[in-house]
Enzyme design. Structure first.
Site, PDB file in Angstrom:
ATOM      1  N   SER A  55      -9.789  -0.911   6.979  1.00  0.00           N
ATOM      2  CA  SER A  55      -9.267  -0.792   5.618  1.00  0.00           C
ATOM      3  C   SER A  55      -8.581  -2.022   5.058  1.00  0.00           C
ATOM      4  CB  SER A  55      -8.297   0.375   5.530  1.00  0.00           C
ATOM      5  OG  SER A  55      -9.030   1.533   5.332  1.00  0.00           O
ATOM      6  N   SER A  97      -9.760   1.701   2.846  1.00  0.00           N
ATOM      7  CA  SER A  97      -8.945   2.497   1.961  1.00  0.00           C
ATOM      8  C   SER A  97      -7.893   1.690   1.184  1.00  0.00           C
ATOM      9  CB  SER A  97      -8.211   3.566   2.767  1.00  0.00           C
ATOM     10  OG  SER A  97      -7.325   2.971   3.693  1.00  0.00           O
ATOM     11  N   LYS A 121       0.860  -1.178   0.000  1.00  0.00           N
ATOM     12  CA  LYS A 121       0.000   0.000   0.000  1.00  0.00           C
ATOM     13  C   LYS A 121       0.898   1.230   0.000  1.00  0.00           C
ATOM     14  CE  LYS A 121      -3.923   1.971   2.568  1.00  0.00           C
ATOM     15  NZ  LYS A 121      -4.754   1.860   3.790  1.00  0.00           N
TER      16      LYS A 121
HETATM   17  N1  GLN Z   1     -13.099   3.691   6.375  1.00  0.00           N
HETATM   18  C1  GLN Z   1     -12.460   4.072   7.602  1.00  0.00           C
HETATM   19  C2  GLN Z   1     -12.088   5.525   7.578  1.00  0.00           C
HETATM   20  O1  GLN Z   1     -12.238   6.136   6.558  1.00  0.00           O
HETATM   21  C3  GLN Z   1     -11.271   3.204   7.881  1.00  0.00           C
HETATM   22  C4  GLN Z   1     -10.101   3.569   7.077  1.00  0.00           C
HETATM   23  C5  GLN Z   1      -8.869   2.782   7.419  1.00  0.00           C
HETATM   24  O2  GLN Z   1      -8.940   1.742   8.072  1.00  0.00           O
HETATM   25  N2  GLN Z   1      -7.745   3.313   7.004  1.00  0.00           N
HETATM   26  O3  GLN Z   1     -11.653   6.041   8.550  1.00  0.00           O
END
Ligand code: GLN
Length: 492
Positions: free
Chosen positions: A178, A154, A77
């Site tokens: 995410s 994400s 990532k």
């Molecule tokens: N969807 C969640 C957020 O936007 C989790 C994102 C993540 O785990 N990086 O905060």
């Protein structure tokens, strides 16, 4: 041979026996990267370096000195800093950032012989659930047909790169789901370790008390290879646990080799009764109950648990995560770090211009909300209250863990949604209903494919355990994965 037919485990067997070389496996991976370009899973590909890595791996096999993941194509990532390789966090703010150092996670994987294919696309700074908030364009779920489906987020690019057969393993970060949520939408396995088990050093920060680096793979066994490689104390990370990393792999490899019959006799699995009345699509609800029946038949005992504060987890998470992110992102001021517009006359002008241009809309929204909940008039009412909810939630889960080995729950309330203009911020936040509570309590969790919906879309289910019971969790997940795979219409 297609790389989509391989797993880490099967590829290592072929490499060890000499049936395939690392260079051949790399070529399969690169073919797939070319073929699947329209999914937009990668921000940067590192083809030249990959070629050199693969040659080095082939030498290691020839010299009979292969390391744990020798010759395995991997993607990181774009949150993980990689030395001399652009690292953007999906943001214009870091569009031209080339780190001079390597994150602990990517370094460990490099040292164990992986072949880096590239850096994956993602929601900007890890903020999002649909991979729509990337400066480098949105990502497509490989299950999309007529309509474009969300790959989740994400870490959407990492999930898609594994699910569409471009690489065998990928790293991700899980602050509120995410890793688990995109794994669920793409029909693969996503592992979020216990907070502190894997070092955050060199990983771009979103919300530091919640951020967890972790792994995507096609199978539970493959994620165990990944976790074994990245777990362990790191003195460079102040929140890195000093607890010794366990052996996550040996038992699983033994089970894989024996291929004996698998049952769940003696296992107690918790089900949270409050989930019954929470927002959950019919297809996920049904999959949860048919899986429960299947596991019961295999000998598991199900225990009903109560987590009364579960419904407060989402607002508590979005208060704490946004507060922490507003502080973490303050460093990108156009002077010290990141995109810089030097046309402003004063320091404030320059900061305003740089941050307005460098950050996307969702990130700006979160910074504003985050600074608001930390402002003196609101701090007690929002941030402190959310922190109290976090503690209560933690306590409730600890009571629950005394009664069972692990908790089974949905990963997401739905299957991958269609990407259209009805997606609003609140709708997007609600997709994290079942993943964020686990980050708030620091527990390990794994999302495993539970089969397909009637519409042919993947549904993931989540297993959650007590902190530092990662090895036990992986063993149970491995068993459940194999029991589920026996079901008609299922499979990875
Ligand atoms: N969807 C969640 C957020 O936007 C989790 C994102 C993540 O785990 N990086 O905060």
């Amino acid at each position: 041979m297609k790389i989509s037919k391989l797993t880490v485990y099967s590829a290592l067997k072929l490499l060890k026996s000499g049936e395939m070389t690392a260079t051949e496996i790399l070529n399969l991976s690169l073919e797939a990267v070319e073929e699947k370009k329209e999914l937009n899973a990668f921000i940067t590909t590192t083809i030249e370096r990959a070629g050199k890595d693969a040659i080095c791996s082939d030498t290691m096999y020839k010299d009979k000195k292969p390391r744990l993941l020798e010759g395995i194509p991997i993607a990181h990532k774009d949150m993980f800093c990689t030395k001399n390789i652009k690292t953007t966090a999906g943001s214009k703010m870091l569009e031209n950032f080339v780190p001079q150092y390597e994150s602990t996670v990517s370094n460990k994987l490099k040292e164990l012989g992986t072949v880096l294919i590239g850096k994956t696309n993602q929601d900007e700074f890890g903020m999002g659930s649909n991979s729509l908030h990337s400066f480098f364009g949105s990502i497509k779920n490989p299950y999309s047909c007529k309509e474009t489906l969300s790959p989740g987020g994400s870490s959407g690019g990492s999930a898609v790169s594994v699910a569409s057969g471009q690489v065998l393993l990928a790293t991700g970060t899980d602050t509120g789901g995410s890793i688990r949520q995109p794994a669920s939408y793409n029909g693969i396995v996503g592992y979020k370790p216990t907070y502190g088990l894997v070092s955050r050093w060199g990983c771009i920060a979103y919300a530091s008390s919640l951020d967890c680096p972790g792994i995507f793979g096609k199978t539970v066994l493959d994620t165990a290879y990944g976790l074994t490689s990245i777990a362990g104390h790191d003195e460079k990370d102040g929140t890195s646990s000093t607890e010794e990393a366990e052996d996550y792999l040996t038992t699983l490899i033994k089970m894989e080799e024996e291929q004996g019959s698998i049952d769940l006799k003696g296992y107690k699995i918790g089900i949270i009764k409050e989930i019954e009345s929470m927002t959950l699509s019919d297809e996920v609800r049904e999959k949860l109950s048919t899986t429960k029946l299947k596991l019961e038949k295999s000998g598991a005992e199900f225990i009903e648990l109560s987590i009364p504060s579960l419904k407060f987890a989402l607002p508590a998470y979005y208060t704490i995560a946004l507060a922490e992110s507003s502080a973490n992102l303050a460093r990108y001021d156009g002077i010290r770090y990141g995109h810089s517009d030097t046309s402003g006359k004063t320091f404030i002008d320059r900061m305003k211009l740089s941050r307005t241009q460098g950050f996307g809309e969702e990130v700006q929204r979160r910074i504003i909300l985050g600074t608001t909940v930390l402002a003196s008039g609101f701090y007690d009412a929002y941030f402190i209250k959310a922190s109290k909810v976090r503690r209560v939630l933690y306590n409730e889960f600890q009571v629950a863990f005394k009664k069972c080995d692990s908790i089974l729950m949905p990963t997401t309330p739905n299957t991958a949604p269609v990407i259209d203009d009805t997606i609003s911020p609140l709708k997007e936040y609600s997709l994290d209903l079942f993943t964020v509570p686990i980050n708030l309590i620091g527990s390990p969790a794994i999302s495993i494919p539970a089969g397909l919906s009637d519409r042919g879309l993947p549904i993931g289910l989540q297993l959650v355990s007590k902190q530092f019971e990662d090895a036990k969790l992986l063993k149970l997940a491995y068993k459940i994965e194999h029991i589920i795979k026996g079901q008609k219409n299922d499979g990875v």
